[in-house]
Motif scaffolding. Structure first.
Motif, PDB file in Angstrom:
ATOM      1  N   SER A  52      48.135  46.667  55.338  1.00 54.79           N
ATOM      2  CA  SER A  52      49.271  46.296  54.498  1.00 54.79           C
ATOM      3  C   SER A  52      50.000  45.075  55.054  1.00 54.79           C
ATOM      4  O   SER A  52      50.301  44.125  54.327  1.00 54.79           O
ATOM      5  CB  SER A  52      50.230  47.477  54.396  1.00 54.79           C
ATOM      6  N   ALA A  53      50.248  45.086  56.356  1.00 56.68           N
ATOM      7  CA  ALA A  53      50.967  43.967  56.966  1.00 56.68           C
ATOM      8  C   ALA A  53      50.146  42.677  56.871  1.00 56.68           C
ATOM      9  O   ALA A  53      50.671  41.615  56.517  1.00 56.68           O
ATOM     10  CB  ALA A  53      51.288  44.284  58.425  1.00 56.68           C
ATOM     11  N   ALA A  54      48.863  42.769  57.164  1.00 54.22           N
ATOM     12  CA  ALA A  54      48.027  41.568  57.172  1.00 54.22           C
ATOM     13  C   ALA A  54      47.875  40.989  55.766  1.00 54.22           C
ATOM     14  O   ALA A  54      47.929  39.773  55.575  1.00 54.22           O
ATOM     15  CB  ALA A  54      46.650  41.887  57.767  1.00 54.22           C
ATOM     16  N   THR A  55      47.719  41.882  54.793  1.00 50.75           N
ATOM     17  CA  THR A  55      47.621  41.403  53.416  1.00 50.75           C
ATOM     18  C   THR A  55      48.903  40.688  53.001  1.00 50.75           C
ATOM     19  O   THR A  55      48.871  39.602  52.414  1.00 50.75           O
ATOM     20  CB  THR A  55      47.357  42.583  52.461  1.00 50.75           C
ATOM     21  N   GLY A  56      50.013  41.299  53.338  1.00 51.49           N
ATOM     22  CA  GLY A  56      51.296  40.692  52.994  1.00 51.49           C
ATOM     23  C   GLY A  56      51.478  39.321  53.616  1.00 51.49           C
ATOM     24  O   GLY A  56      51.945  38.380  52.964  1.00 51.49           O
ATOM     25  N   GLU A  57      51.091  39.200  54.869  1.00 43.15           N
ATOM     26  CA  GLU A  57      51.267  37.917  55.548  1.00 43.15           C
ATOM     27  C   GLU A  57      50.332  36.852  55.000  1.00 43.15           C
ATOM     28  O   GLU A  57      50.711  35.685  54.883  1.00 43.15           O
ATOM     29  CB  GLU A  57      51.054  38.095  57.056  1.00 43.15           C
ATOM     30  N   LEU A  58      49.107  37.268  54.680  1.00 51.68           N
ATOM     31  CA  LEU A  58      48.183  36.293  54.091  1.00 51.68           C
ATOM     32  C   LEU A  58      48.737  35.756  52.776  1.00 51.68           C
ATOM     33  O   LEU A  58      48.708  34.542  52.523  1.00 51.68           O
ATOM     34  CB  LEU A  58      46.815  36.940  53.855  1.00 51.68           C
ATOM     35  N   ASP A  59      49.273  36.660  51.967  1.00 52.30           N
ATOM     36  CA  ASP A  59      49.833  36.232  50.681  1.00 52.30           C
ATOM     37  C   ASP A  59      51.014  35.282  50.861  1.00 52.30           C
ATOM     38  O   ASP A  59      51.278  34.432  50.022  1.00 52.30           O
ATOM     39  CB  ASP A  59      50.252  37.450  49.856  1.00 52.30           C
ATOM     40  N   ARG A  60      51.706  35.463  51.978  1.00 50.78           N
ATOM     41  CA  ARG A  60      52.840  34.597  52.224  1.00 50.78           C
ATOM     42  C   ARG A  60      52.383  33.227  52.744  1.00 50.78           C
ATOM     43  O   ARG A  60      52.927  32.179  52.368  1.00 50.78           O
ATOM     44  CB  ARG A  60      53.746  35.253  53.276  1.00 50.78           C
ATOM     45  N   LEU A  61      51.372  33.237  53.594  1.00 48.92           N
ATOM     46  CA  LEU A  61      50.920  31.994  54.227  1.00 48.92           C
ATOM     47  C   LEU A  61      50.066  31.139  53.303  1.00 48.92           C
ATOM     48  O   LEU A  61      50.150  29.920  53.309  1.00 48.92           O
ATOM     49  CB  LEU A  61      50.098  32.311  55.489  1.00 48.92           C
ATOM     50  N   LEU A  62      49.230  31.818  52.523  1.00 49.17           N
ATOM     51  CA  LEU A  62      48.291  31.090  51.668  1.00 49.17           C
ATOM     52  C   LEU A  62      48.120  31.866  50.376  1.00 49.17           C
ATOM     53  O   LEU A  62      47.111  32.547  50.190  1.00 49.17           O
ATOM     54  CB  LEU A  62      46.939  30.951  52.400  1.00 49.17           C
ATOM     55  N   PRO A  63      49.116  31.744  49.501  1.00 43.89           N
ATOM     56  CA  PRO A  63      49.094  32.544  48.258  1.00 43.89           C
ATOM     57  C   PRO A  63      47.839  32.266  47.448  1.00 43.89           C
ATOM     58  O   PRO A  63      47.354  31.132  47.403  1.00 43.89           O
ATOM     59  CB  PRO A  63      50.347  32.050  47.513  1.00 43.89           C
ATOM     60  N   ALA A  64      47.317  33.325  46.851  1.00 41.08           N
ATOM     61  CA  ALA A  64      46.133  33.159  46.001  1.00 41.08           C
ATOM     62  C   ALA A  64      46.534  32.459  44.715  1.00 41.08           C
ATOM     63  O   ALA A  64      47.577  32.746  44.142  1.00 41.08           O
ATOM     64  CB  ALA A  64      45.518  34.515  45.696  1.00 41.08           C
ATOM     65  N   GLU A  65      45.683  31.544  44.282  1.00 43.29           N
ATOM     66  CA  GLU A  65      45.939  30.903  42.987  1.00 43.29           C
ATOM     67  C   GLU A  65      45.661  31.903  41.885  1.00 43.29           C
ATOM     68  O   GLU A  65      44.870  32.838  42.059  1.00 43.29           O
ATOM     69  CB  GLU A  65      45.021  29.685  42.805  1.00 43.29           C
ATOM     70  N   HIS A  66      46.285  31.708  40.754  1.00 46.00           N
ATOM     71  CA  HIS A  66      46.059  32.593  39.618  1.00 46.00           C
ATOM     72  C   HIS A  66      44.588  32.540  39.222  1.00 46.00           C
ATOM     73  O   HIS A  66      43.998  31.471  39.067  1.00 46.00           O
ATOM     74  CB  HIS A  66      46.927  32.166  38.437  1.00 46.00           C
ATOM     75  N   GLY A  67      43.992  33.710  39.093  1.00 47.46           N
ATOM     76  CA  GLY A  67      42.604  33.761  38.657  1.00 47.46           C
ATOM     77  C   GLY A  67      41.602  33.530  39.764  1.00 47.46           C
ATOM     78  O   GLY A  67      40.400  33.636  39.564  1.00 47.46           O
ATOM     79  N   ILE A 126      52.515  37.166  63.506  1.00 48.93           N
ATOM     80  CA  ILE A 126      51.210  37.463  62.909  1.00 48.93           C
ATOM     81  C   ILE A 126      50.108  37.375  63.952  1.00 48.93           C
ATOM     82  O   ILE A 126      49.190  38.188  63.974  1.00 48.93           O
ATOM     83  CB  ILE A 126      50.935  36.520  61.715  1.00 48.93           C
ATOM     84  N   SER A 127      50.210  36.395  64.822  1.00 50.57           N
ATOM     85  CA  SER A 127      49.235  36.296  65.914  1.00 50.57           C
ATOM     86  C   SER A 127      49.239  37.554  66.755  1.00 50.57           C
ATOM     87  O   SER A 127      48.194  38.091  67.125  1.00 50.57           O
ATOM     88  CB  SER A 127      49.547  35.092  66.803  1.00 50.57           C
ATOM     89  N   ARG A 128      50.445  38.000  67.058  1.00 47.63           N
ATOM     90  CA  ARG A 128      50.575  39.227  67.848  1.00 47.63           C
ATOM     91  C   ARG A 128      49.900  40.401  67.158  1.00 47.63           C
ATOM     92  O   ARG A 128      49.212  41.200  67.793  1.00 47.63           O
ATOM     93  CB  ARG A 128      52.054  39.553  68.060  1.00 47.63           C
ATOM     94  N   LEU A 129      50.117  40.476  65.855  1.00 54.09           N
ATOM     95  CA  LEU A 129      49.514  41.578  65.101  1.00 54.09           C
ATOM     96  C   LEU A 129      47.989  41.528  65.172  1.00 54.09           C
ATOM     97  O   LEU A 129      47.324  42.549  65.362  1.00 54.09           O
ATOM     98  CB  LEU A 129      49.972  41.518  63.643  1.00 54.09           C
ATOM     99  N   TRP A 130      47.432  40.334  65.035  1.00 57.11           N
ATOM    100  CA  TRP A 130      45.978  40.212  65.088  1.00 57.11           C
ATOM    101  C   TRP A 130      45.423  40.560  66.457  1.00 57.11           C
ATOM    102  O   TRP A 130      44.426  41.269  66.578  1.00 57.11           O
ATOM    103  CB  TRP A 130      45.548  38.800  64.675  1.00 57.11           C
ATOM    104  N   ILE A 131      46.068  40.059  67.491  1.00 63.03           N
ATOM    105  CA  ILE A 131      45.616  40.413  68.845  1.00 63.03           C
ATOM    106  C   ILE A 131      45.660  41.924  69.012  1.00 63.03           C
ATOM    107  O   ILE A 131      44.717  42.558  69.488  1.00 63.03           O
ATOM    108  CB  ILE A 131      46.532  39.770  69.910  1.00 63.03           C
ATOM    109  N   ASN A 132      46.773  42.495  68.604  1.00 60.67           N
ATOM    110  CA  ASN A 132      46.988  43.929  68.678  1.00 60.67           C
ATOM    111  C   ASN A 132      45.854  44.688  67.993  1.00 60.67           C
ATOM    112  O   ASN A 132      45.212  45.560  68.576  1.00 60.67           O
ATOM    113  CB  ASN A 132      48.333  44.232  68.008  1.00 60.67           C
ATOM    114  N   ALA A 133      45.597  44.315  66.754  1.00 60.46           N
ATOM    115  CA  ALA A 133      44.577  45.007  65.966  1.00 60.46           C
ATOM    116  C   ALA A 133      43.188  44.815  66.564  1.00 60.46           C
ATOM    117  O   ALA A 133      42.383  45.745  66.622  1.00 60.46           O
ATOM    118  CB  ALA A 133      44.601  44.507  64.532  1.00 60.46           C
ATOM    119  N   ARG A 134      42.921  43.606  67.022  1.00 62.96           N
ATOM    120  CA  ARG A 134      41.587  43.341  67.569  1.00 62.96           C
ATOM    121  C   ARG A 134      41.365  44.121  68.836  1.00 62.96           C
ATOM    122  O   ARG A 134      40.262  44.581  69.115  1.00 62.96           O
ATOM    123  CB  ARG A 134      41.426  41.841  67.816  1.00 62.96           C
ATOM    124  N   HIS A 135      42.422  44.261  69.620  1.00 63.39           N
ATOM    125  CA  HIS A 135      42.255  45.053  70.836  1.00 63.39           C
ATOM    126  C   HIS A 135      42.113  46.529  70.514  1.00 63.39           C
ATOM    127  O   HIS A 135      41.197  47.201  70.987  1.00 63.39           O
ATOM    128  CB  HIS A 135      43.431  44.844  71.781  1.00 63.39           C
TER     129      HIS A 135
END
Lengths: 233, 233
Positions: A70-85, A130-139
């Motif tokens: 949930s957190a990663a999806t939310g951050e991705l949408d914030r950083l690089l929003p998907a274009e419509h369609g 977000i970097s922290r979250l990724w490191i966290n998850a990867r570990h």
DNA sequence: TTGCTTATTGGTCGCACACTCAATAGCATC
DNA sequence: GATGCTATTGAGTGTGCGACCAATAAGCAA
């Protein structure tokens, strides 16, 4: 005494309660780390008893994975929003993408503009969380298989989103590359490499290092050096 | 019964016992992760009682940091051995560098050869364990300040060692760069970026991605593409 | 051999965690 | 207003962790 404790039960719709739990877990994961996503911690956050969290997530590992997703999806949408369609996930959907039309100013951005904005955002200090979250998850993936699968899906989602922008740019004649996938992965590798220091206060790094994402993108996409700085404004 | 348990106490020299503890902790850290470096686990490893570990490391956090430092130093020496007389740490020594002369065939390697071998070794599957250790340490640094300092020192050691090779190469006329530090950091960023996937079984990655360390080194050091592949044999 | 220093033991305490389950009470429905 | 479903509680289990400390015995020195 025991004054401030909530006495009255609040009975909610299961779907709503579950969403509430996931949202709280995602917030804790982002702010304090995935190991703080415990039954007790999330229960306290929502002013309910730990047993209730267990009721919705019989295995705590599932909640942790869900929180990360949930957190990663939310951050991705914030950083690089998907274009419509835009179709950016070949794998089963991690989350339902909101299908409402996006604001006009977003849809109006060129691929160069979208990429420049993404790279600008991933350089800011805001990106550290977000970097922290990724490191966290990867570990943590080392020990938790459910989370490991989620991480793989999120990696695919991030790569797919970035790849989509690159393909759009190639189609529009803004970018030149034979292999959008390889470029996307290379960019993510650089961003990951820069992000690993998020937990250790790193001293000033050489300008050439800080510019690595921009340099890589410009080189691999056949852009004139400086293009992405200018596009970011 | 209680047959196999050791009954007789073995009293050792404090320095030797301490070294033994650190060695065991480093091995556990490398093989199973830093969170497995617990008083009980290390005590079991050495067939002593947990209290003894506490005696040498009143705070368990110190042992974890020491385990990481020891393991990381050992791996660096294996991946990129220091040349005799090489001065590669501006910071206080993390560990005493063995001062014995190195084998002739190592001392005979050119900077290009040393770099090529290092990059070859960091691509192999054997490097995954080290990547895992770094991810582990970087994440745990979020919560453990003693470990955080150790990570910073190790980062400096790795960068310094790599930088030394690059400077040697520039001096020998093999490499061309204005800023050896920046090149060293860029290489480490790429290696870190590639290493973060060590815990999540990643599918095949594009050749361009796998070659990123070589490509980066050759580009930044003014080497003809392919030089480092050939030097690695 | 005796004695002394101290490395080592064994036991205990408190804490945080996930997980289980019968009992309870909110709330929609009738 | 009464009823039934089930979301929610409360209480308890077992595990593993770091930390603490008095008692013990190993092995060196006298």
């Amino acid at each position: 005494m025991s004054s401030s404790v909530q006495r009255k039960r609040i009975r909610k719709d299961p779907a709503a309660r579950r969403a509430e739990i996931v949202a709280a877990a995602a917030a804790v994961a982002l702010a304090e780390g995935l190991e703080c996503v415990t039954l007790r911690r999330i229960a306290e956050e929502l002013a309910v008893r730990p047993g209730l969290i267990s009721h919705y997530f019989p295995s705590a590992e599932d909640l942790v994975a869900e929180a990360f997703g949930s957190a990663a999806t939310g951050e991705l949408d914030r950083l690089l929003p998907a274009e419509h369609g835009e179709l950016d996930r070949p794998l089963p959907a991690e989350h339902a993408v909101p299908d409402r039309p996006l604001p006009a100013e977003r849809a109006a951005l060129t691929p160069t503009g979208r990429l420049a904005r993404f790279l600008a955002r991933t350089s800011g200090e805001e990106y550290d969380a977000i970097s922290r979250l990724w490191i966290n998850a990867r570990h943590l993936s080392r020990y938790r298989s459910v989370l490991r699968d989620r991480v793989a899906r999120q990696e695919a989602a991030w790569r797919g989103r970035l790849e989509g922008v690159i393909r759009d740019g190639v189609e529009a004649g803004e970018f030149a590359t034979e292999d959008p996938t390889a470029v996307a992965v290379q960019l993510l590798v650089v961003l990951d490499g820069l992000g690993v220091h998020a937990n250790t206060a790193t001293p000033e790094r050489p300008a050439a290092v800080l510019r690595m994402p921009l340099t890589t993108a410009e080189r691999e996409l056949g852009l004139r050096p400086g293009t992405l700085d200018e596009a970011a404004g």
